[in-house]
Design a protein around this motif. Structure first.
Motif, PDB file in Angstrom:
ATOM      1  N   UNK A  72       0.842  -1.201   0.000  1.00  0.00           N
ATOM      2  CA  UNK A  72       0.000   0.000   0.000  1.00  0.00           C
ATOM      3  C   UNK A  72       0.873   1.246   0.000  1.00  0.00           C
ATOM      4  N   UNK A  73       1.907   1.255   0.838  1.00  0.00           N
ATOM      5  CA  UNK A  73       2.810   2.407   0.904  1.00  0.00           C
ATOM      6  C   UNK A  73       3.544   2.615  -0.417  1.00  0.00           C
ATOM      7  N   UNK A  74       3.919   1.524  -1.060  1.00  0.00           N
ATOM      8  CA  UNK A  74       4.607   1.625  -2.352  1.00  0.00           C
ATOM      9  C   UNK A  74       3.708   2.304  -3.379  1.00  0.00           C
ATOM     10  N   UNK A  75       2.448   1.900  -3.436  1.00  0.00           N
ATOM     11  CA  UNK A  75       1.511   2.512  -4.384  1.00  0.00           C
ATOM     12  C   UNK A  75       1.244   3.976  -4.038  1.00  0.00           C
ATOM     13  N   UNK A  76       1.202   4.292  -2.747  1.00  0.00           N
ATOM     14  CA  UNK A  76       0.990   5.680  -2.333  1.00  0.00           C
ATOM     15  C   UNK A  76       2.189   6.555  -2.705  1.00  0.00           C
ATOM     16  N   UNK A  77       3.383   6.011  -2.575  1.00  0.00           N
ATOM     17  CA  UNK A  77       4.588   6.747  -2.959  1.00  0.00           C
ATOM     18  C   UNK A  77       4.592   6.979  -4.470  1.00  0.00           C
ATOM     19  N   UNK A  78       4.244   5.947  -5.231  1.00  0.00           N
ATOM     20  CA  UNK A  78       4.185   6.079  -6.688  1.00  0.00           C
ATOM     21  C   UNK A  78       3.130   7.103  -7.113  1.00  0.00           C
ATOM     22  N   UNK A  79       2.051   7.211  -6.322  1.00  0.00           N
ATOM     23  CA  UNK A  79       0.974   8.153  -6.616  1.00  0.00           C
ATOM     24  C   UNK A  79       1.247   9.566  -6.129  1.00  0.00           C
ATOM     25  N   UNK A  80       2.365   9.766  -5.449  1.00  0.00           N
ATOM     26  CA  UNK A  80       2.726  11.097  -4.996  1.00  0.00           C
ATOM     27  C   UNK A  80       2.062  11.549  -3.710  1.00  0.00           C
ATOM     28  N   UNK A  81       1.553  10.589  -2.924  1.00  0.00           N
ATOM     29  CA  UNK A  81       0.881  10.924  -1.664  1.00  0.00           C
ATOM     30  C   UNK A  81       1.832  10.946  -0.476  1.00  0.00           C
ATOM     31  N   UNK A  82       2.846  10.086  -0.514  1.00  0.00           N
ATOM     32  CA  UNK A  82       3.791   9.976   0.602  1.00  0.00           C
ATOM     33  C   UNK A  82       5.215   9.881   0.069  1.00  0.00           C
ATOM     34  N   UNK A  83       6.164  10.104   0.969  1.00  0.00           N
ATOM     35  CA  UNK A  83       7.580   9.849   0.694  1.00  0.00           C
ATOM     36  C   UNK A  83       8.092   8.934   1.790  1.00  0.00           C
ATOM     37  N   UNK A  84       8.888   7.963   1.399  1.00  0.00           N
ATOM     38  CA  UNK A  84       9.500   7.049   2.366  1.00  0.00           C
ATOM     39  C   UNK A  84      10.969   7.428   2.507  1.00  0.00           C
ATOM     40  N   UNK A  85      11.417   7.520   3.743  1.00  0.00           N
ATOM     41  CA  UNK A  85      12.813   7.874   4.003  1.00  0.00           C
ATOM     42  C   UNK A  85      13.375   6.942   5.065  1.00  0.00           C
ATOM     43  N   UNK A  86      14.664   6.641   4.935  1.00  0.00           N
ATOM     44  CA  UNK A  86      15.327   5.868   5.983  1.00  0.00           C
ATOM     45  C   UNK A  86      15.398   6.709   7.249  1.00  0.00           C
ATOM     46  N   UNK A  87      15.219   6.053   8.377  1.00  0.00           N
ATOM     47  CA  UNK A  87      15.320   6.722   9.674  1.00  0.00           C
ATOM     48  C   UNK A  87      16.792   7.051   9.932  1.00  0.00           C
ATOM     49  N   UNK A  88      17.058   8.264  10.391  1.00  0.00           N
ATOM     50  CA  UNK A  88      18.444   8.684  10.663  1.00  0.00           C
ATOM     51  C   UNK A  88      19.088   7.853  11.762  1.00  0.00           C
ATOM     52  N   UNK A  89      18.307   7.429  12.747  1.00  0.00           N
ATOM     53  CA  UNK A  89      18.863   6.696  13.886  1.00  0.00           C
ATOM     54  C   UNK A  89      18.889   5.189  13.681  1.00  0.00           C
ATOM     55  N   UNK A  90      18.000   4.686  12.833  1.00  0.00           N
ATOM     56  CA  UNK A  90      17.914   3.244  12.594  1.00  0.00           C
ATOM     57  C   UNK A  90      17.728   3.017  11.102  1.00  0.00           C
ATOM     58  N   UNK A  91      18.775   2.675  10.425  1.00  0.00           N
ATOM     59  CA  UNK A  91      18.753   2.521   8.966  1.00  0.00           C
ATOM     60  C   UNK A  91      17.793   1.422   8.489  1.00  0.00           C
ATOM     61  N   UNK A  92      17.434   0.512   9.389  1.00  0.00           N
ATOM     62  CA  UNK A  92      16.494  -0.538   9.000  1.00  0.00           C
ATOM     63  C   UNK A  92      15.058  -0.026   8.968  1.00  0.00           C
ATOM     64  N   UNK A  93      14.797   1.068   9.676  1.00  0.00           N
ATOM     65  CA  UNK A  93      13.441   1.610   9.777  1.00  0.00           C
ATOM     66  C   UNK A  93      13.165   2.591   8.634  1.00  0.00           C
TER      67      UNK A  93
END
Length: 140
Positions: A72-93
């Motif tokens: 769902x998040x992938x489709x939302x990012x592709x649709x321009x609704x959200x951006x996903x970013x790596x967490x500065x403190x935890x690269x896995x998040x």
């Protein structure tokens, strides 16, 4: 084997599922012009309350399994609704942030959701609406 179909409408689970179907359909119809699904809208609502949640936090808040949420998040990012970013403190998040588009559309989308709620509850008095909300919150 025969079933007593006259009893089905008295089953609370059946009635709740029918109410859910009606409400879900009303919201779905109103979100269609925006290219959003009901689940995507719920994610936007959650992020409007607290932007920058991790995917794990979203999964827990919304009670969605991580695999489903990821798609769902992938489709939302592709649709321009959200951006996903790596967490500065935890690269896995992965942290999820609203885009300018999502913030710009907030008022319009919330009006559509409210209109769907109003339509669904149009046959109830204000007292019945308050009682129904309390009962559903208690049940949830």
């Amino acid at each position: 084997m025969t079933t007593d179909t006259a009893q089905a409408p008295e089953c609370m689970i059946f009635l709740l599922s029918k109410a859910y179907q009606k409400g879900h359909g009303l919201v779905k119809k109103r979100l269609l012009p925006f290219g959003l699904t009901n689940m995507q809208y719920v994610i936007l609502e959650t992020l409007w309350m607290q932007d920058g949640l991790t995917a794990v936090e979203l999964s827990m808040i919304l009670a969605i399994d991580k695999a489903t949420l990821s798609g769902v998040l992938e489709r939302m990012a592709e649709g321009g609704w959200i951006e996903k970013q790596n967490d500065d403190r935890d690269r896995r998040a992965i942290r999820v942030f609203l885009t300018a588009r999502a913030n710009r559309m907030k008022e319009s989308l919330q009006k559509e959701r409210q209109a769907a709620n109003d339509e669904l509850l149009s046959m109830f008095t204000i007292e019945e609406k308050v009682l129904l909300r309390r009962l559903l919150k208690d049940m949830a």
